[in-house]
Design a protein around this motif. Structure first.
Motif, PDB file in Angstrom:
ATOM      1  N   ASN A  28      65.371  -0.077  24.518  1.00  0.00           N
ATOM      2  CA  ASN A  28      66.216  -0.237  23.323  1.00  0.00           C
ATOM      3  C   ASN A  28      65.571  -1.139  22.291  1.00  0.00           C
ATOM      4  O   ASN A  28      65.805  -0.979  21.081  1.00  0.00           O
ATOM      5  CB  ASN A  28      67.579  -0.786  23.724  1.00  0.00           C
ATOM      6  N   ARG A  29      64.773  -2.097  22.723  1.00  0.00           N
ATOM      7  CA  ARG A  29      64.118  -3.000  21.778  1.00  0.00           C
ATOM      8  C   ARG A  29      62.890  -2.386  21.129  1.00  0.00           C
ATOM      9  O   ARG A  29      62.579  -2.685  19.981  1.00  0.00           O
ATOM     10  CB  ARG A  29      63.721  -4.302  22.482  1.00  0.00           C
ATOM     11  N   THR A  34      63.129   7.161  19.333  1.00  0.00           N
ATOM     12  CA  THR A  34      61.768   7.651  19.105  1.00  0.00           C
ATOM     13  C   THR A  34      61.336   8.451  20.336  1.00  0.00           C
ATOM     14  O   THR A  34      62.034   8.500  21.349  1.00  0.00           O
ATOM     15  CB  THR A  34      60.780   6.503  18.870  1.00  0.00           C
ATOM     16  N   LYS A  35      60.176   9.075  20.243  1.00  0.00           N
ATOM     17  CA  LYS A  35      59.612   9.814  21.367  1.00  0.00           C
ATOM     18  C   LYS A  35      58.647   8.966  22.193  1.00  0.00           C
ATOM     19  O   LYS A  35      58.033   9.459  23.135  1.00  0.00           O
ATOM     20  CB  LYS A  35      58.894  11.062  20.865  1.00  0.00           C
ATOM     21  N   LYS A  36      58.518   7.685  21.821  1.00  0.00           N
ATOM     22  CA  LYS A  36      57.619   6.801  22.542  1.00  0.00           C
ATOM     23  C   LYS A  36      58.202   6.438  23.908  1.00  0.00           C
ATOM     24  O   LYS A  36      59.406   6.530  24.135  1.00  0.00           O
ATOM     25  CB  LYS A  36      57.366   5.526  21.738  1.00  0.00           C
ATOM     26  N   ARG A  37      57.341   6.024  24.797  1.00  0.00           N
ATOM     27  CA  ARG A  37      57.774   5.516  26.087  1.00  0.00           C
ATOM     28  C   ARG A  37      57.327   4.072  26.234  1.00  0.00           C
ATOM     29  O   ARG A  37      56.362   3.638  25.583  1.00  0.00           O
ATOM     30  CB  ARG A  37      57.209   6.362  27.224  1.00  0.00           C
ATOM     31  N   GLU A  63      49.927   4.446  22.860  1.00  0.00           N
ATOM     32  CA  GLU A  63      49.188   5.657  23.193  1.00  0.00           C
ATOM     33  C   GLU A  63      49.260   6.632  22.027  1.00  0.00           C
ATOM     34  O   GLU A  63      50.207   6.608  21.225  1.00  0.00           O
ATOM     35  CB  GLU A  63      49.738   6.303  24.464  1.00  0.00           C
ATOM     36  N   ASP A  64      48.243   7.474  21.954  1.00  0.00           N
ATOM     37  CA  ASP A  64      48.165   8.476  20.900  1.00  0.00           C
ATOM     38  C   ASP A  64      48.962   9.709  21.334  1.00  0.00           C
ATOM     39  O   ASP A  64      48.687  10.297  22.385  1.00  0.00           O
ATOM     40  CB  ASP A  64      46.703   8.845  20.633  1.00  0.00           C
ATOM     41  N   GLU A  65      49.970  10.090  20.539  1.00  0.00           N
ATOM     42  CA  GLU A  65      50.796  11.227  20.910  1.00  0.00           C
ATOM     43  C   GLU A  65      50.006  12.533  20.904  1.00  0.00           C
ATOM     44  O   GLU A  65      50.287  13.438  21.682  1.00  0.00           O
ATOM     45  CB  GLU A  65      51.998  11.329  19.963  1.00  0.00           C
ATOM     46  N   LYS A  66      49.005  12.631  20.028  1.00  0.00           N
ATOM     47  CA  LYS A  66      48.226  13.868  19.948  1.00  0.00           C
ATOM     48  C   LYS A  66      47.155  13.938  21.030  1.00  0.00           C
ATOM     49  O   LYS A  66      46.796  15.024  21.470  1.00  0.00           O
ATOM     50  CB  LYS A  66      47.584  13.982  18.561  1.00  0.00           C
ATOM     51  N   SER A  67      46.650  12.787  21.442  1.00  0.00           N
ATOM     52  CA  SER A  67      45.606  12.746  22.463  1.00  0.00           C
ATOM     53  C   SER A  67      46.078  11.839  23.600  1.00  0.00           C
ATOM     54  O   SER A  67      45.966  10.612  23.511  1.00  0.00           O
ATOM     55  CB  SER A  67      44.288  12.227  21.880  1.00  0.00           C
ATOM     56  N   PRO A  68      46.657  12.389  24.683  1.00  0.00           N
ATOM     57  CA  PRO A  68      47.218  11.556  25.756  1.00  0.00           C
ATOM     58  C   PRO A  68      46.183  10.681  26.448  1.00  0.00           C
ATOM     59  O   PRO A  68      46.545   9.676  27.061  1.00  0.00           O
ATOM     60  CB  PRO A  68      47.795  12.587  26.734  1.00  0.00           C
ATOM     61  N   SER A  69      44.910  11.040  26.370  1.00  0.00           N
ATOM     62  CA  SER A  69      43.893  10.239  27.058  1.00  0.00           C
ATOM     63  C   SER A  69      43.581   8.940  26.321  1.00  0.00           C
ATOM     64  O   SER A  69      42.875   8.089  26.862  1.00  0.00           O
ATOM     65  CB  SER A  69      42.607  11.061  27.218  1.00  0.00           C
ATOM     66  N   TRP A  97      53.893  -0.252  38.609  1.00  0.00           N
ATOM     67  CA  TRP A  97      54.273  -0.234  37.192  1.00  0.00           C
ATOM     68  C   TRP A  97      55.346   0.828  36.965  1.00  0.00           C
ATOM     69  O   TRP A  97      55.631   1.642  37.845  1.00  0.00           O
ATOM     70  CB  TRP A  97      53.050   0.033  36.318  1.00  0.00           C
ATOM     71  N   TYR A  98      55.960   0.772  35.789  1.00  0.00           N
ATOM     72  CA  TYR A  98      57.003   1.734  35.437  1.00  0.00           C
ATOM     73  C   TYR A  98      56.756   2.246  34.020  1.00  0.00           C
ATOM     74  O   TYR A  98      56.049   1.646  33.230  1.00  0.00           O
ATOM     75  CB  TYR A  98      58.391   1.086  35.518  1.00  0.00           C
ATOM     76  N   HIS A  99      57.356   3.382  33.731  1.00  0.00           N
ATOM     77  CA  HIS A  99      57.475   3.836  32.347  1.00  0.00           C
ATOM     78  C   HIS A  99      58.767   4.621  32.193  1.00  0.00           C
ATOM     79  O   HIS A  99      59.379   5.054  33.181  1.00  0.00           O
ATOM     80  CB  HIS A  99      56.248   4.634  31.891  1.00  0.00           C
ATOM     81  N   SER A 100      59.202   4.798  30.963  1.00  0.00           N
ATOM     82  CA  SER A 100      60.515   5.375  30.688  1.00  0.00           C
ATOM     83  C   SER A 100      60.512   6.889  30.657  1.00  0.00           C
ATOM     84  O   SER A 100      61.523   7.497  30.334  1.00  0.00           O
ATOM     85  CB  SER A 100      61.059   4.823  29.357  1.00  0.00           C
TER      86      SER A 100
END
Length: 321
Positions: A28-29, A34-37, A63-69, A97-100
């Protein structure tokens, strides 16, 4: 068929409510609407059979949304926060670790390899902060080597591990206090229990649908037969009661009616007791108001009957004359 090395991985991951609250607050912060994680570090204890995820902290991640690497993770921040948490509680170590999420991404294997600097076998917990399906919002994974029978180079992949939500007594008390603020006070306890049962039945229906889909895919030769899954299904079916027998059917009906009658009588008793307490409260308030009114009348009557004393100036003046 490829084989997976499963022996070294735990079979269960327990996530505490504090971790879920921290992940939702982090999302939330930083990435709401957005589409970010968001990415963070998990702290706790791990052994050969289970992983206990007791705490967590957020980490700067891009991270780059167009280039996941292409992605960035602040290593210095992780090491600084790890040392600080170690001073507070030495038992809580970096375990993963975690991600959303809500799903795995192609760069997750690279990030897991990075976390092997801090722990030998990091666990990845994907927390769905906006769950749309019934069930717990966590999925746990370990990175394993996929060894091919044809002799080609082994590749990395994720192995799913069952996860559950667990809490200690102090955490349960804190969660109950938080739920009081978001719980609808207009609904009673019975309505809340019924809604919980309906949610559980929906979850059961989804699981049964998954079982039906799996068996149908096996029959259509879309999936191979897994003897362990078939054995577990057979154990489940063996535990189901045979309602075709009249005695069993009548016994279930009688037990269900008895339970509903008990719930009905208990609800009536609770309503009568609540009404009795309300009447007693009204009577006590009325008696208190009467006592206050009588006290005020007595004070007014005593003030009016008491003669006013003459001032010292007037007394002195009468003496001189």
């Amino acid at each position: 068929m490829p084989g997976l090395e499963l022996a070294s991985n735990p079979t269960k991951v327990v996530v505490h409510p504090l971790v879920l609250l921290s992940v939702v607050d982090h999302y939330n912060r930083v990435a709401k609407n957005t589409k970010k994680r968001v990415v963070g570090v998990l702290l706790g204890q791990a052994d050969s059979t289970s992983v206990n995820v007791a705490n967590s902290f957020a980490v700067p991640f891009e991270e780059d949304e167009k280039s996941p690497s292409v992605w960035f993770l602040d290593h210095n921040y992780i090491e600084t926060m790890r040392d600080m948490f170690k001073k507070v509680n030495a038992k809580e170590k970096v375990i993963g670790w975690y991600h959303s999420g809500p799903k795995l991404r192609s760069s997750d294997l690279q990030i897991s390899e990075l976390f092997k600097r801090y722990t030998a076998n990091p666990v990845l917990v994907v927390v769905d902060v906006q769950p749309k399906e019934i069930g717990i919002p966590t999925d746990a994974y370990f990175s394993v080597e996929d060894i091919h029978d044809d002799g080609t180079t082994a590749t990395k992949t994720f192995e799913h591990v069952p996860s559950e939500i667990g809490a200690e007594e102090t955490e349960e008390i804190g969660v109950e206090h938080l739920l009081r603020d978001i719980k609808d006070s207009s609904t009673g306890t019975l309505a809340t229990r019924i809604s919980h049962q309906l949610t559980s039945l929906r979850g059961l229906a989804e699981r049964l649908d998954d079982i039906r889909s799996y068996l149908q895919n096996v029959l259509d030769d879309k999936l191979p037969v897994n003897s362990e899954i078939i054995q577990n299904l057979q154990d489940i079916f063996n535990l189901l009661p045979n309602l075709s027998i009249p005695d069993d059917s009548s016994a279930f009906t009688v037990q269900t009616n008895d339970e509903y009658a008990l719930i009905y009588v208990a609800s009536l008793a609770r309503a009568v007791i609540a009404l009795h307490d309300l009447i007693n409260n009204k009577i006590d308030n009325r008696e208190a108001e009467r006592k206050d009114d009588a006290k005020e009348r007595d004070e007014k009557s005593s003030d009016s009957s008491t003669p006013k004393a003459q001032s010292p100036e007037k007394k002195e003046g009468t003496k001189t004359s």
